[in-house]
Design a protein around this motif. Structure first.
Motif, short mmCIF file in Angstrom:
data_model
loop_
_atom_site.label_atom_id
_atom_site.label_comp_id
_atom_site.label_asym_id
_atom_site.label_seq_id
_atom_site.Cartn_x
_atom_site.Cartn_y
_atom_site.Cartn_z
N ASP A 198 -9.76 -1.30 11.07
CA ASP A 198 -9.72 -0.39 12.20
C ASP A 198 -10.95 -0.56 13.10
OD1 ASP A 198 -9.23 1.58 13.96
OD2 ASP A 198 -9.46 3.24 12.56
N PRO A 199 -10.89 -1.48 14.04
CA PRO A 199 -12.05 -1.70 14.91
C PRO A 199 -12.35 -0.48 15.78
CG PRO A 199 -10.17 -2.95 15.68
CD PRO A 199 -9.78 -2.35 14.38
N GLU A 358 -14.68 -8.09 23.20
CA GLU A 358 -14.22 -7.77 21.87
C GLU A 358 -13.11 -8.72 21.47
OE1 GLU A 358 -12.27 -4.05 21.33
OE2 GLU A 358 -11.72 -4.58 19.30
N ARG A 359 -13.18 -9.22 20.26
CA ARG A 359 -12.10 -10.07 19.76
C ARG A 359 -11.77 -9.61 18.36
NH1 ARG A 359 -11.83 -14.47 23.28
NH2 ARG A 359 -13.62 -14.43 24.66
N THR A 360 -10.54 -9.19 18.18
CA THR A 360 -10.12 -8.71 16.88
C THR A 360 -8.93 -9.53 16.42
OG1 THR A 360 -10.95 -6.49 17.20
CG2 THR A 360 -9.18 -6.75 15.64
N VAL A 361 -9.01 -10.02 15.21
CA VAL A 361 -7.93 -10.82 14.65
C VAL A 361 -7.39 -10.11 13.43
CG1 VAL A 361 -7.31 -13.02 13.63
CG2 VAL A 361 -8.94 -12.95 15.50
N GLY A 362 -6.08 -9.89 13.41
CA GLY A 362 -5.47 -9.25 12.27
C GLY A 362 -5.48 -10.18 11.06
N LEU A 365 -2.64 -13.03 10.92
CA LEU A 365 -2.80 -14.21 11.77
C LEU A 365 -3.84 -15.13 11.15
CD1 LEU A 365 -2.12 -15.65 14.42
CD2 LEU A 365 -4.07 -14.52 15.43
N ASP A 368 -2.24 -17.00 8.35
CA ASP A 368 -1.32 -18.00 8.92
C ASP A 368 -2.09 -19.20 9.43
OD1 ASP A 368 0.81 -16.45 8.41
OD2 ASP A 368 1.20 -15.83 10.49
N SER A 369 -3.21 -18.92 10.13
CA SER A 369 -3.99 -20.00 10.72
C SER A 369 -4.56 -20.91 9.65
CB SER A 369 -5.13 -19.43 11.56
OG SER A 369 -4.62 -18.66 12.61
N LEU A 423 -11.28 -21.75 13.20
CA LEU A 423 -10.07 -22.52 13.46
C LEU A 423 -10.38 -23.77 14.29
CD1 LEU A 423 -7.14 -22.52 12.83
CD2 LEU A 423 -6.72 -21.09 14.80
#
Lengths: 534, 326
Positions: A198-199, A358-362, A365, A368-369, A423
């Motif tokens: 929860d960002p 802001e960069r939020t990655v679930g 993902l 998967d990556s 990545l």
């Protein structure tokens, strides 16, 4: 060429074997490596794009800091001139255009006033030896104080150090795993929190200045005027979103009774009667005494609890609050009360911070990556290995061994440097596989050429390595130039890519040139072939 | 075992003779790329224009129109909706909220997530990026600066290590590679973001690698065959290095195609740019940068000859044409 003394072979093999061993922990799940105890097991950190999580770039509002610094100085000047003996009467004090100015009623007091100013502006020279304020006298009785650039820079610097510390304490209180909090440049803070679900919570926490103040409510104010935004002299109108009496504003007296600086603890608790969430606070000894005195003097009157310029609640003082403990009531949920407690415990931010990136990655993902990246790397590696083998035979196999070792060595070096695999970093890996092969292609093509020119096996191999090494050097230096530029100027993905690229350039030259040369030399010495299939 | 040879031994292709055509084609491609870039514009991502990007993953491929109508109903600004990956992931780009308060951005993200969650049960958010206008301006500035510095740094290196003609021809060829790649982005409207800048820098690095290898061989041959005509030296050098050029390009392409097909959508633009860059870079190494050396007037300088090493051989008796038996 064939001259590879035993000690050299031994040290090359030992070095590469040690590095390959160091790469192993990165492939094992953490549950396994955690049981190793004192055995060193450096791991490659997974970047947020692979692990999931949040990256925040916070920026401080330095203009705001400059303003509040001027205002603090205004209050200090007013107090200082009033204090000493004789009292220095001043007037027309103002903060405008980034400077503070005031007038002396009695021009003969200029020297005395200057003495007092020097005492509160740090004698004119701060710890760095540079003046923080420029003091000028114009028209015989008007003082003008301008903050110097050096003073301002230092103030921002100090504020940023404190702010970084406060942000760290607040995030630690959330109990998240391995957050990174770093100051970047002069007025920015980078926050990276892996695996955060929860960002929003994080940002709510950071976004609060948590400046807590207690002020008396101005009961003499006319409610109709307050709604219009007008307050009696010495009072101010503040927003009060939860006002049970109607209008979401309230008038309070300007002087601060007591502020959050004097808190030593804050905890989320529940009201014993209504069971509503609240925040229990504890003042330090001095703050406690002051709070006791003021609540004694004002029993029966309401006071306002103000957070970041907003009134949380305005209860009546039913009895003197002795012992320095109090509760803050407001329209809290358990979460908001807990956040307030954390913010108060970790101190107030000396400077306003805004989220500018802001960069939020679930987590899905990210997983998967990783899967896609590993699969692509494996297929790429297999394709390259097959291709090299059918093209160069034995020499291709040597090159393939070198490439596999190279990948392990890059991982080991990254783990030891505590670098992060992202990545784009995986893309960097794949490119490294491709270009590492280029060194061997250059060498092998050169050997082919020399063979066609009719040179002996040994001569061809020797010339092949010698001539190709120069080209490989030129090519790798230019590649490294772009890598360094990416590392210095790039941010985020560009940096992650550059790290792998640069490490790969260094290690691939060693594995592709020195290591394969050793393998070839050992084989030639043992077999002494008359002809080679290349 | 007979080993694979992509390029036959001792090729003797007259690359230099084709240079008029090659320059024409190069110029046409470059102009076309620049024209398309201006006419269509680039699809700049939030990294470079600021704003919000939300990526949402759906259990089944949703209709983009329905997603759009849901977002439009929220009043959060004009949405740019794109399907990415296998069609189950949708990327939604929105302008940054007008308010300066960071709470406003949060509110937009939350609104979109909630609305999509209600309309499409099972939809989960994959990631979101928000970049303020100030930061995106810096990212553009730094990105362009990085590319320009890389080109200049590499050009200077080539000038100091070789002759000035090598530096100039290399820079020309690299600028061509980049412009054509940019044109490709304008045509396909692939999103241009920070990872693409990394791709550009890698293309520069790879392309220069290729050119340095050929330049290095030209320099070597200039010393070996002092009296040979420059055209012949360049043809000889390009032919000699041709097996390596093709071999390396094919290996890297193999790796990149694996990444393009299997590496997931996040890196798709990156790999596409790299693949194109490598094809274009290989072309420009063979046809443009080396031939340009003649146009720039490179010749072996007689005063560089060391006594005793004078070599009067011409291409007719260069060692390379002696085929080996067995």
């Amino acid at each position: 060429m064939l001259d590879f003394p035993r000690w050299k072979v031994a040290s090359i093999v030992a070095l590469l074997a040690a590095l390959c061993l160091l790469a192993i922990p990165s492939f094992l799940p953490e549950s396994v490596t955690n049981t190793w105890g004192s055995i060193p097991h450096p791991r490659v950190n997974k970047g947020l794009d692979l692990a999931g999580g949040s990256y925040l770039l916070l920026e401080a509002d330095t203009a705001d800091l400059a303003n509040s610094r001027l205002e603090t100085m205004r209050d200090q000047v007013a107090a200082e001139m009033r204090r000493g003996n004789p009292r220095i009467e001043i007037g027309d004090i103002s903060v405008r255009g980034g400077q503070l100015s005031f007038m002396l009623r009695d021009p003969t007091q200029v020297d005395a006033a200057r003495e007092r100013l020097l005492s509160i502006t740090g004698g004119g020279a701060g710890m760095t030896g540079q003046r923080e304020w420029d003091i000028q006298v114009v028209d015989t009785s008007r003082f003008v104080l301008k903050p110097t650039q050096a003073g301002l820079t230092q103030a921002v610097d100090t504020a940023m150090k404190t702010a970084t510390e406060v942000v760290r304490r607040r995030i630690d209180a959330l109990g998240t795993k391995e957050p990174t909090i770093l100051q970047q440049g002069s007025n920015r803070i980078v926050v990276q929190v892996p695996g955060l679900q929860d960002p929003q919570q994080l940002k709510d926490l950071i976004g609060k200045t948590a400046k807590l103040e207690f002020k008396l409510v101005d009961t003499t104010a006319n409610p109709a005027e307050v709604v219009k935004g007008n307050a009696p002299a010495g009072s101010q109108v503040l927003p009060y979103p939860g006002n049970p009496l109607g209008a979401p504003v309230i008038a309070v007296k300007r002087p601060v009774i007591i502020s959050g600086d004097q808190l030593i603890d804050a905890q989320q608790t529940f009201d014993q009667q209504t069971n509503a969430p609240q925040v229990a606070i504890t003042f330090d000894a001095q703050g406690g005494r002051k709070f006791a005195r003021i609540t004694q003097e004002n029993t029966g009157k309401p006071f306002a609890i103000i957070l970041d310029g907003q009134v949380l609640s305005a209860p009546n003082i039913n009895e003197p609050i002795l012992g320095g403990r109090a509760q803050i009531m407001g329209n809290f949920t358990v979460d908001t009360a807990n956040q307030l407690a954390i913010s108060l415990r970790s101190g107030k931010l000396p400077i306003d911070l805004k989220v500018v990136e802001e960069r939020t990655v679930g987590p899905d993902l990210g997983a998967d990556s990783i899967r896609a990246g590993i699969l692509a790397s494996a297929i790429a590696a297999v394709a390259v290995i097959v291709f090299m083998t059918v093209t160069y035979g034995r020499f291709g196999i040597y090159a393939n061994i070198a490439v596999v070792i190279n990948v392990l060595v890059i991982l080991a070096v990254m783990a030891m440097l505590n670098a992060t695999l992202t990545l784009p970093g995986i893309a960097g890996f794949i490119l490294t596989i491709g270009t590492a092969v280029d060194a061997n292609v250059l060498i092998n093509e050169r050997i082919r050429e020399e063979r066609r020119r009719g040179r002996s096996v040994i001569q061809s191999v020797e010339l092949g390595y010698k001539e190709a090494s120069r080209t490989i050097f030129e090519a790798n230096v230019t590649h490294a130039i772009s890598g360094v530029i990416m590392l210095v100027l790039g941010s985020g993905p560009v940096k992650g890519f550059a790290v792998v690229l640069l490490i790969g350039i260094v290690t691939s030259v060693f594995t592709a040139v020195t290591f394969t040369r050793m393998l070839v030399a050992l084989w030639l010495r043992r077999e002494k072939p008359k002809t080679i299939n290349i | 075992m007979r080993l694979l040879k992509l390029v036959p031994d001792n090729t003797n292709i007259d690359f230099v003779r084709l240079r008029g055509w090659a320059f024409g084609l190069t110029l046409a491609l470059t102009l076309l790329a620049v024209g398309v870039t201006f006419a269509r514009g680039l699809n700049l991502g939030v990294d470079f224009v600021g704003g919000l990007m939300i990526e949402e993953k759906f259990p089944t491929p949703p209709s983009a129109d329905r997603v759009r109508s849901v977002i439009d109903g929220l009043g959060v600004g004009e949405a740019n909706i794109q399907t990415v990956g296998d069609g189950r992931t949708i990327s939604i780009r929105l302008p940054a909220p007008a308010s300066n308060d960071e709470g406003a951005t949060n509110a937009v993200v939350r609104k979109v997530e909630t609305a999509l969650g209600q309309q499409f049960p099972g939809a989960t958010f994959s990631r979101y990026d928000t970049v303020s206008g100030k930061v995106s301006g810096e990212l553009i500035k730094h990105g362009v600066l990085a590319v320009v510095l890389a080109i200049l740094g590499i050009g200077l290196f080539a000038i100091f290590r070789f002759e000035w003609q090598f530096g100039v021809s290399t820079i020309v060829a690299i600028v061509h590679d980049l412009l054509v790649t940019l044109g490709f982005f304008a045509i396909t409207q692939f999103e241009l973001d920070l990872t693409i800048i990394a791709a550009f820098l890698t293309i520069i690095g790879y392309s220069i690698n290729d050119k340095i290898v050929i330049d290095d061989r030209i320099r070597e041959n200039m010393r070996r065959y002092r009296k040979m005509d420059m055209r012949e030296i360049i043809n000889l050098s390009v032919n000699e290095t041709l097996p390596r050029t093709v071999m390396t390009s094919v290996t890297i392409l193999l790796a990149l195609i694996a990444l393009l097909l299997l590496g997931g959508h996040v890196l798709r633009g990156f790999t596409a740019a790299m693949i194109l860059g490598i094809v274009v870079g290989t072309y420009s190494s063979i046809y443009v940068s080396s031939s340009l050396l003649i146009t720039l007037g490179l010749r072996a300088e007689p005063n560089r000859e060391k006594p005793g090493t004078t070599d009067k051989r011409s291409i007719a008796d260069a060692e390379r044409i002696t085929p080996r038996e067995g």
